[in-house]
Each structure stands twice: as structure tokens, then as C-alpha cells.
Design a protein around this motif. Structure first.
Motif, PDB file in Angstrom:
ATOM      1  N   LEU A   1     -10.670   6.216   9.254  1.00 45.44           N
ATOM      2  CA  LEU A   1     -10.329   6.687   7.963  1.00 45.44           C
ATOM      3  C   LEU A   1     -11.399   8.257   7.162  1.00 45.44           C
ATOM      4  CD1 LEU A   1      -8.673   5.940   5.541  1.00 45.44           C
ATOM      5  CD2 LEU A   1     -10.866   4.880   4.319  1.00 45.44           C
ATOM      6  N   ILE A   2     -10.404   8.840   6.921  1.00 46.44           N
ATOM      7  CA  ILE A   2     -11.236   9.920   6.483  1.00 46.44           C
ATOM      8  C   ILE A   2     -11.013  10.090   4.884  1.00 46.44           C
ATOM      9  CG2 ILE A   2     -11.418  12.850   7.025  1.00 46.44           C
ATOM     10  CD1 ILE A   2     -10.217  12.573   9.770  1.00 46.44           C
ATOM     11  N   ASN A   3     -11.535  10.215   4.434  1.00 47.51           N
ATOM     12  CA  ASN A   3     -11.468  10.567   2.660  1.00 47.51           C
ATOM     13  C   ASN A   3     -12.054  12.019   1.928  1.00 47.51           C
ATOM     14  OD1 ASN A   3     -11.966  10.696  -0.215  1.00 47.51           O
ATOM     15  ND2 ASN A   3     -12.559   8.881  -0.596  1.00 47.51           N
ATOM     16  N   ALA A   4     -10.559  12.664   2.174  1.00 47.03           N
ATOM     17  CA  ALA A   4     -11.172  14.082   2.070  1.00 47.03           C
ATOM     18  C   ALA A   4     -11.338  14.914   0.292  1.00 47.03           C
ATOM     19  CB  ALA A   4      -9.913  14.743   2.565  1.00 47.03           C
ATOM     20  N   ALA A   5     -11.480  14.171  -0.536  1.00 43.93           N
ATOM     21  CA  ALA A   5     -11.877  14.153  -1.660  1.00 43.93           C
ATOM     22  C   ALA A   5     -13.407  14.319  -1.599  1.00 43.93           C
ATOM     23  CB  ALA A   5     -11.420  13.026  -2.353  1.00 43.93           C
ATOM     24  N   GLY A   6     -13.240  15.379  -2.471  1.00 43.19           N
ATOM     25  CA  GLY A   6     -15.400  16.164  -3.155  1.00 43.19           C
ATOM     26  C   GLY A   6     -15.944  17.214  -1.400  1.00 43.19           C
ATOM     27  N   ARG A   7     -16.594  17.600  -2.273  1.00 41.16           N
ATOM     28  CA  ARG A   7     -17.079  18.269  -0.873  1.00 41.16           C
ATOM     29  C   ARG A   7     -16.912  17.844  -0.262  1.00 41.16           C
ATOM     30  NH1 ARG A   7     -22.772  21.543  -4.323  1.00 41.16           N
ATOM     31  NH2 ARG A   7     -21.653  22.135  -2.695  1.00 41.16           N
ATOM     32  N   GLU A   8     -17.437  17.452   0.880  1.00 43.18           N
ATOM     33  CA  GLU A   8     -17.660  16.951   2.105  1.00 43.18           C
ATOM     34  C   GLU A   8     -16.221  15.515   2.559  1.00 43.18           C
ATOM     35  OE1 GLU A   8     -21.760  16.835   3.764  1.00 43.18           O
ATOM     36  OE2 GLU A   8     -22.297  18.604   3.093  1.00 43.18           O
TER      37      GLU A   8
ATOM     38  N   ILE B   1       1.244  -1.206  -0.331  1.00 37.97           N
ATOM     39  CA  ILE B   1      -0.312   0.286   0.247  1.00 37.97           C
ATOM     40  C   ILE B   1       1.270   1.272  -0.472  1.00 37.97           C
ATOM     41  CG2 ILE B   1      -1.576   1.624   1.065  1.00 37.97           C
ATOM     42  CD1 ILE B   1      -2.668  -1.624   2.872  1.00 37.97           C
ATOM     43  N   VAL B   2       1.255   1.730  -1.539  1.00 39.67           N
ATOM     44  CA  VAL B   2       1.314   3.323  -1.446  1.00 39.67           C
ATOM     45  C   VAL B   2       1.093   4.142   0.144  1.00 39.67           C
ATOM     46  CG1 VAL B   2       2.226   5.485  -2.926  1.00 39.67           C
ATOM     47  CG2 VAL B   2       2.040   2.837  -3.940  1.00 39.67           C
ATOM     48  N   HIS B   3       1.772   4.805   0.607  1.00 39.08           N
ATOM     49  CA  HIS B   3       1.394   5.760   1.488  1.00 39.08           C
ATOM     50  C   HIS B   3       2.882   6.839   1.712  1.00 39.08           C
ATOM     51  CE1 HIS B   3       3.927   2.975   4.119  1.00 39.08           C
ATOM     52  NE2 HIS B   3       3.431   3.661   5.098  1.00 39.08           N
ATOM     53  N   SER B   4       1.956   8.150   2.565  1.00 34.80           N
ATOM     54  CA  SER B   4       2.722   8.860   3.460  1.00 34.80           C
ATOM     55  C   SER B   4       2.644   9.295   4.750  1.00 34.80           C
ATOM     56  CB  SER B   4       3.037  10.294   2.797  1.00 34.80           C
ATOM     57  OG  SER B   4       1.684  10.849   2.208  1.00 34.80           O
ATOM     58  N   ILE B   5       3.305   9.067   5.877  1.00 29.60           N
ATOM     59  CA  ILE B   5       3.221   9.770   6.916  1.00 29.60           C
ATOM     60  C   ILE B   5       2.873  11.424   7.113  1.00 29.60           C
ATOM     61  CG2 ILE B   5       4.551   8.952   9.283  1.00 29.60           C
ATOM     62  CD1 ILE B   5       6.065   7.089   7.303  1.00 29.60           C
ATOM     63  N   LEU B   6       2.625  11.746   7.966  1.00 27.98           N
ATOM     64  CA  LEU B   6       2.624  13.124   8.415  1.00 27.98           C
ATOM     65  C   LEU B   6       1.847  12.548  10.643  1.00 27.98           C
ATOM     66  CD1 LEU B   6       2.674  15.911   8.335  1.00 27.98           C
ATOM     67  CD2 LEU B   6       0.043  15.996   7.195  1.00 27.98           C
ATOM     68  N   VAL B   7       2.038  13.234  11.042  1.00 28.48           N
ATOM     69  CA  VAL B   7       2.575  12.959  12.353  1.00 28.48           C
ATOM     70  C   VAL B   7       1.689  13.841  12.956  1.00 28.48           C
ATOM     71  CG1 VAL B   7       3.243  12.209  14.407  1.00 28.48           C
ATOM     72  CG2 VAL B   7       4.681  11.274  12.663  1.00 28.48           C
ATOM     73  N   SER B   8       0.691  13.749  13.754  1.00 30.25           N
ATOM     74  CA  SER B   8      -0.239  14.603  14.374  1.00 30.25           C
ATOM     75  C   SER B   8       0.133  15.528  15.332  1.00 30.25           C
ATOM     76  CB  SER B   8      -1.592  13.682  14.757  1.00 30.25           C
ATOM     77  OG  SER B   8      -1.910  14.017  15.703  1.00 30.25           O
ATOM     78  N   ASP B   9      -0.327  16.305  15.825  1.00 32.25           N
ATOM     79  CA  ASP B   9       0.329  16.792  17.422  1.00 32.25           C
ATOM     80  C   ASP B   9      -1.332  16.367  18.409  1.00 32.25           C
ATOM     81  OD1 ASP B   9      -1.338  18.615  16.426  1.00 32.25           O
ATOM     82  OD2 ASP B   9       0.104  20.453  16.457  1.00 32.25           O
ATOM     83  N   VAL B  10      -1.292  15.525  18.469  1.00 26.28           N
ATOM     84  CA  VAL B  10      -2.599  15.637  19.471  1.00 26.28           C
ATOM     85  C   VAL B  10      -2.121  15.238  20.511  1.00 26.28           C
ATOM     86  CG1 VAL B  10      -4.442  13.764  19.471  1.00 26.28           C
ATOM     87  CG2 VAL B  10      -4.256  14.908  17.070  1.00 26.28           C
ATOM     88  N   ASP B  11      -2.383  16.127  21.520  1.00 31.06           N
ATOM     89  CA  ASP B  11      -2.339  15.566  23.408  1.00 31.06           C
ATOM     90  C   ASP B  11      -3.276  14.705  23.379  1.00 31.06           C
ATOM     91  OD1 ASP B  11      -1.886  15.601  25.995  1.00 31.06           O
ATOM     92  OD2 ASP B  11      -1.123  17.703  25.964  1.00 31.06           O
ATOM     93  N   GLU B  12      -2.788  13.531  23.128  1.00 29.04           N
ATOM     94  CA  GLU B  12      -3.716  12.275  23.820  1.00 29.04           C
ATOM     95  C   GLU B  12      -3.833  12.049  25.397  1.00 29.04           C
ATOM     96  OE1 GLU B  12      -1.606   8.364  22.747  1.00 29.04           O
ATOM     97  OE2 GLU B  12      -1.277   9.383  21.185  1.00 29.04           O
TER      98      GLU B  12
ATOM     99  N   ALA C   1      -7.347  18.061   8.524  1.00 30.07           N
ATOM    100  CA  ALA C   1      -8.251  19.419   8.704  1.00 30.07           C
ATOM    101  C   ALA C   1      -7.127  20.025   7.577  1.00 30.07           C
ATOM    102  CB  ALA C   1      -7.698  19.655  10.422  1.00 30.07           C
ATOM    103  N   GLY C   2      -5.568  20.004   7.470  1.00 33.07           N
ATOM    104  CA  GLY C   2      -4.807  20.869   6.465  1.00 33.07           C
ATOM    105  C   GLY C   2      -4.866  20.002   5.396  1.00 33.07           C
ATOM    106  N   MET C   3      -5.987  19.350   4.895  1.00 33.75           N
ATOM    107  CA  MET C   3      -5.470  18.918   3.560  1.00 33.75           C
ATOM    108  C   MET C   3      -7.202  18.823   3.264  1.00 33.75           C
ATOM    109  SD  MET C   3      -3.945  14.405   4.234  1.00 33.75           S
ATOM    110  CE  MET C   3      -4.698  14.238   2.816  1.00 33.75           C
ATOM    111  N   SER C   4      -7.205  18.907   1.281  1.00 31.58           N
ATOM    112  CA  SER C   4      -8.361  19.120   0.512  1.00 31.58           C
ATOM    113  C   SER C   4      -8.469  17.897   0.120  1.00 31.58           C
ATOM    114  CB  SER C   4      -8.443  20.309  -0.233  1.00 31.58           C
ATOM    115  OG  SER C   4      -7.367  20.320  -0.563  1.00 31.58           O
TER     116      SER C   4
END
Length: 204
Positions: free
Chosen positions: A115-122, A25-36, A65-68
Motif C-alpha cells: 500500500l502506498i499513500n501518495a498524499a503529502g510531500r513524501e 470500499i470505494v475504489h478505482s482500477i488502474l492496471v500496471s504494466d509490470v513485467d512480472e 509513479a503517475g499519481m501525486s
């Protein structure tokens, strides 16, 4: 020029990214800064499974939140033993104590997936918990001391892994072994399907 991966893993876990890579599975990594700790405290009393899903969602939403466009998957694991949640021990003394309690017994590893699919209007989001029962060998004090001294258990949920040194101390797993590592590929497949994406579209 390479095409950017459509899937973003909201986790710095080497084990999770290896699972995805091994599954093609092709993927990239972006770590969140969530305070667990803050997220858990704000939610109030939760079961270990609910906590895992809550934190998985928080991580995925923070990154999305930073992706469209694109897909984001967040994961979190919580180990339940004798009804109590066990996160990362962080300290050798804590890991030692836990292993002395767990040896010869069993516990449940809960991994939350969001899982969040950010594609589309919503954005479209789906979550799922996958749990597996882990059975531990009745290991000796000397083996526990040697294991803790390696440092491996200090920064993993429950203080153990099945894909590392602790694999020798685990007699069996009831459920998806990938769940114990930190990301169930079959669960990811189901979540992708709910958002209208086939996992085969993400194969390298």
C-alpha cells in the motif's frame, strides 16, 4: 457529480475488485504494466512468499509513479506446494497435472499486499504477506478433467479459486479465506492504519 475514489487497485483481477466492493470500499482500477517475469528474474532466488510481496510492490509502485495524491494497493498471489511456487497454469495440460498432484493434499497460498499513500510531500508505503493453508478434496480424474475444461483454473494462481467452481474441491482453509481469493481485507485495514488512514474512511 461523484467524488473520485481515494483508493486505486493496481490489479485487473475481478475477484480482488469484488472483494473490495463487497466490503463497501470505494475504489478505482488502474492496471500496471509490470513485467512480472523480469522483476522476479532481476531479484534472484526468492521464497514464494517473498515473490508475492515483491510483485505486489512492483505493481503498486508502477501505478503510484503517475499519481501525486491518493492511495494505491498492489497485490500478488503465489501458491506454494511441496515447497515449489505455482503461478498461473495458463495451459490445460499444466492445470491437469497440478490438480492430480494436489488432490487430497494441502498447500499454502501467499498473497502479498503493498500500500502506498501518495498524499503529502513524501509517499508512505507499507507491505505485508498474508498466507493461508488450503486443503484439497481427493477429487477424481473425471472431476479434474471437467474443471480444467471450464477454463477457470488457467489464469489463477495455483490453478484454483475458492470463490468459483473449485470451491467444491476445497475441504477447508486455515487462515483468512480472503487471502486465497487474492486480497485480505483485514490486512488492508492494518496497512491503511500504518499510513494514517482508517478503512472506515473508504466505505461507500
Amino acid at each position: 457529480m461523484t467524488t473520485p475514489a481515494r483508493l486505486v487497485l493496481a490489479s485487473k483481477s475481478p475477484a480482488r475488485t469484488k472483494l473490495l466492493s463487497d466490503a463497501g470500499i470505494v475504489h478505482s482500477i488502474l492496471v500496471s504494466d509490470v513485467d512480472e517475469d523480469a522483476v522476479s528474474a532481476a531479484a534472484g532466488p526468492l521464497t514464494p512468499a517473498e515473490t508475492a510481496l515483491l510483485l505486489a510492490r512492483a505493481k503498486a509502485e508502477a501505478v503510484a509513479a503517475g499519481m501525486s495524491d491518493g492511495l494505491v494497493v498492489g497485490c500478488d498471489s503465489v501458491f506454494e506446494f511441496d515447497g515449489e511456487p505455482y503461478g498461473k497454469p495458463w495451459e490445460a495440460a499444466v492445470a491437469l497435472e497440478r490438480w492430480q498432484l494436489m488432490r487430497g493434499k494441502s498447500g499454502v497460498l501467499h498473497t502479498g499486499h503493498w500500500l502506498i499513500n501518495a498524499a503529502g510531500r513524501e509517499s508512505v508505503a507499507h507491505g505485508e504477506i498474508n498466507s493461508a493453508v488450503v486443503h484439497f478434496e481427493d477429487v477424481s480424474d473425471a472431476e479434474i478433467l471437467a474443471y480444467v475444461a471450464t477454463g477457470e483454473p488457467l489464469q489463477v494462481a495455483g490453478g484454483f479459486t475458492i470463490d468459483g467452481l473449485a470451491g467444491a474441491f476445497i475441504s477447508g482453509v486455515d487462515g483468512d479465506p480472503h487471502t486465497v481469493v487474492g486480497l485480505s481485507i483485514s490486512t488492508l485495514r492494518r496497512l491503511l492504519a500504518k499510513t494514517g488512514v482508517s478503512i472506515t474512511e473508504l466505505w461507500a
